[in-house]
Motif scaffolding. Structure first.
Motif, PDB file in Angstrom:
ATOM      1  N   GLU A  22      50.567 126.142  70.696  1.00  0.00           N
ATOM      2  CA  GLU A  22      51.106 126.090  72.051  1.00  0.00           C
ATOM      3  C   GLU A  22      52.479 125.415  72.068  1.00  0.00           C
ATOM      4  N   VAL A  23      52.623 124.338  71.309  1.00  0.00           N
ATOM      5  CA  VAL A  23      53.916 123.656  71.239  1.00  0.00           C
ATOM      6  C   VAL A  23      54.967 124.575  70.631  1.00  0.00           C
ATOM      7  N   MET A  79      61.449 104.055  67.947  1.00  0.00           N
ATOM      8  CA  MET A  79      61.469 105.396  68.533  1.00  0.00           C
ATOM      9  C   MET A  79      61.134 106.425  67.461  1.00  0.00           C
ATOM     10  N   VAL A  80      60.211 107.328  67.777  1.00  0.00           N
ATOM     11  CA  VAL A  80      59.898 108.467  66.923  1.00  0.00           C
ATOM     12  C   VAL A  80      60.456 109.704  67.617  1.00  0.00           C
ATOM     13  N   VAL A  81      61.212 110.541  66.890  1.00  0.00           N
ATOM     14  CA  VAL A  81      61.939 111.638  67.528  1.00  0.00           C
ATOM     15  C   VAL A  81      61.643 112.979  66.864  1.00  0.00           C
ATOM     16  N   GLY A  82      61.211 113.940  67.649  1.00  0.00           N
ATOM     17  CA  GLY A  82      61.242 115.344  67.267  1.00  0.00           C
ATOM     18  C   GLY A  82      62.199 116.057  68.214  1.00  0.00           C
ATOM     19  N   LEU A 213      57.298 121.534  64.929  1.00  0.00           N
ATOM     20  CA  LEU A 213      56.412 120.709  64.102  1.00  0.00           C
ATOM     21  C   LEU A 213      56.713 119.229  64.281  1.00  0.00           C
ATOM     22  N   GLY A 214      57.993 118.864  64.375  1.00  0.00           N
ATOM     23  CA  GLY A 214      58.343 117.468  64.601  1.00  0.00           C
ATOM     24  C   GLY A 214      57.873 116.978  65.955  1.00  0.00           C
ATOM     25  N   ASP A 267      61.195 115.996  61.275  1.00  0.00           N
ATOM     26  CA  ASP A 267      61.777 117.331  61.305  1.00  0.00           C
ATOM     27  C   ASP A 267      61.147 118.147  60.177  1.00  0.00           C
ATOM     28  N   VAL A 268      61.591 119.366  60.018  1.00  0.00           N
ATOM     29  CA  VAL A 268      61.177 120.156  58.867  1.00  0.00           C
ATOM     30  C   VAL A 268      62.086 119.837  57.679  1.00  0.00           C
TER      31      VAL A 268
END
Length: 420
Positions: A22-23, A79-82, A213-214, A267-268
């Motif tokens: 879904e994401v 902070m965690v970032v995608g 994915l991130g 990230d990928v």
């Protein structure tokens, strides 16, 4: 927990896989990321977040941040970032014959031909509202019968200027037919390929693993933190950024606004082992299915990487070491680009065929990334007492190469550090 029972050694549960699908399926091209951030991830955040947590929204872009301690600038902030933005094609011009000429953006032109896409067109009578046009394909050469000899044999490739969207327009006034649909230069076009389970066990493939994915990893880590009782001593910021694909502009705004003390980009990364024709470049042998990557070099902090490595060792989470020079190529650069003093790290999920319609990955790597992020956050939480003292730990803990210990060769038959 035995090694064989750890999540990253198991198949991803179907419910979690559907959430990942879904994401990844959310139509969120650069500048129009709201489908993923507001349509999928904000409701998901709200489904598990404790009442005192808050979702931040912004004026200039559709990024969001789930904040465990709103307003608590006294706490150490991580902070965690995608990033939610996807590379996209765009309408360039409309031909008299009804061809919709397009730009390829960050795709290799030859990987696009024949694939189904969705065009998103702004309603002329209602600016800001979008309609979708489906059923078109990306083309460049038409039939083989019309290609020159070099193209037929593969000696010459496809140029990006040759790409057009085939909407099967026929009859009179073909250009006007397209224009009457409201199609205009600049309209975004996305590949129409949801992810599917792959042939090999625990693999999957489809479009836009970069970087749904991130975002999925960031959201799942937030859920695990919430289910484990939340953050006690540090302020955790689970960020979904915009504009990464055009220069990391969204994440640097998030960092500038919320000023984290530590930042972890997710990230990928590349599967260099499977990449064709690069053996002479001597890349790190990163490979799909062998675990999450962590970056050394560029702005990556050795101190934060040390925490990440300790967590991986203690929990037997498989990790691979990647190398960057001047730039991580990810939102790990957000702090320095946003002029914020923060320690930074960059984690990656190895994929094949990046920036194509058939990107592929391994669910074990995704699960490893989720648990590594969660474990790192919990380790940082355990190192502070709520006073923000981790700031001083990082300030005073920079490695000193002038204090490096000497090392001598123990001999070719050495075991456990002792020569025999």
């Amino acid at each position: 927990m035995t090694q064989s029972s750890k999540p990253w050694t198991q198949s991803m549960p179907e419910e979690q896989f559907e959430r990942m699908r879904e994401v990844l399926a959310a139509p969120s091209p650069v500048g129009l990321e709201g489908a993923m951030t507001y349509g999928v991830l904000k409701p998901y955040f709200e489904s598990f977040a404790p009442a005192e947590w808050r979702v931040h929204q912004f004026q200039g872009h559709a990024g969001i941040v789930l904040d465990t301690h709103p307003g608590r600038d006294d706490l150490f902030k991580v902070m965690v970032v995608g990033h939610a933005d996807k590379i996209r094609m765009q309408v360039r011009s409309i031909g008299d014959d009804g061809k919709v000429w397009i730009d390829s953006d960050s795709f290799l032109p030859g990987t696009l031909i024949g694939h189904e896409v969705t065009l998103f067109s702004e309603a002329p009578e209602n600016p800001g509202a979008y309609r979708r046009i489906e059923g078109g394909t990306v083309e460049a050469l038409g039939a083989i019968h019309f290609a020159d000899e070099e193209t037929r044999t593969g000696r010459k490739g496809v140029r990006k200027e040759q790409l057009y969207l085939e909407l099967h327009i026929h009859g009179e006034n073909k250009k006007k037919q397209v224009e009457d649909l409201g199609v205009r230069p600049g309209d975004p076009i996305l590949l129409n390929r949801p992810i599917r389970r792959g042939f090999s066990p625990d693999t999957f493939y489809g479009a836009y693993l970069d970087n749904g994915l991130g975002c999925f990893t960031t959201a799942e880590a937030a859920r695990q933190i919430a289910e484990a009782g939340g953050a006690r001593n540090v302020r955790m910021l689970f960020a979904i950024a915009s504009y990464e694909e055009i220069g990391r502009f969204g994440s640097r705004v998030l960092a500038s606004e919320l000023r984290p003390d530590a930042l972890i980009a997710v990230d990928v990364d590349q599967d260099y082992v499977a990449a064709p024709g690069v053996s002479d470049k001597r890349f790190q042998p990163l490979t799909m299915g062998a675990g999450v990557t962590y970056t050394v070099g560029a702005v990556a902090s050795d101190q934060l990487n040390a925490v990440i490595q300790r967590v991986a060792t203690e929990q037997d989470i498989p990790v691979q070491r990647d190398v960057s020079g001047r730039d991580t190529g990810t939102d790990g650069m957000a702090g320095v680009l946003g002029n914020v003093d923060c320690t930074a790290a960059s984690l990656g999920i190895p994929v094949r065929n990046m920036h194509t319609i058939s990107e592929s990955g391994h669910t074990g790597d995704v699960l490893a990334a989720i648990h590594l992020v969660t474990g790192t956050l919990q380790a940082l939480d355990a190192q502070d007492d709520g006073s923000g003292r981790l700031r001083e730990t990082f300030r005073q803990g920079h490695p000193r190469l002038d204090q490096a210990a000497g090392l001598s060769h123990p001999g070719p038959k050495a075991k456990n550090g002792e020569a025999k």
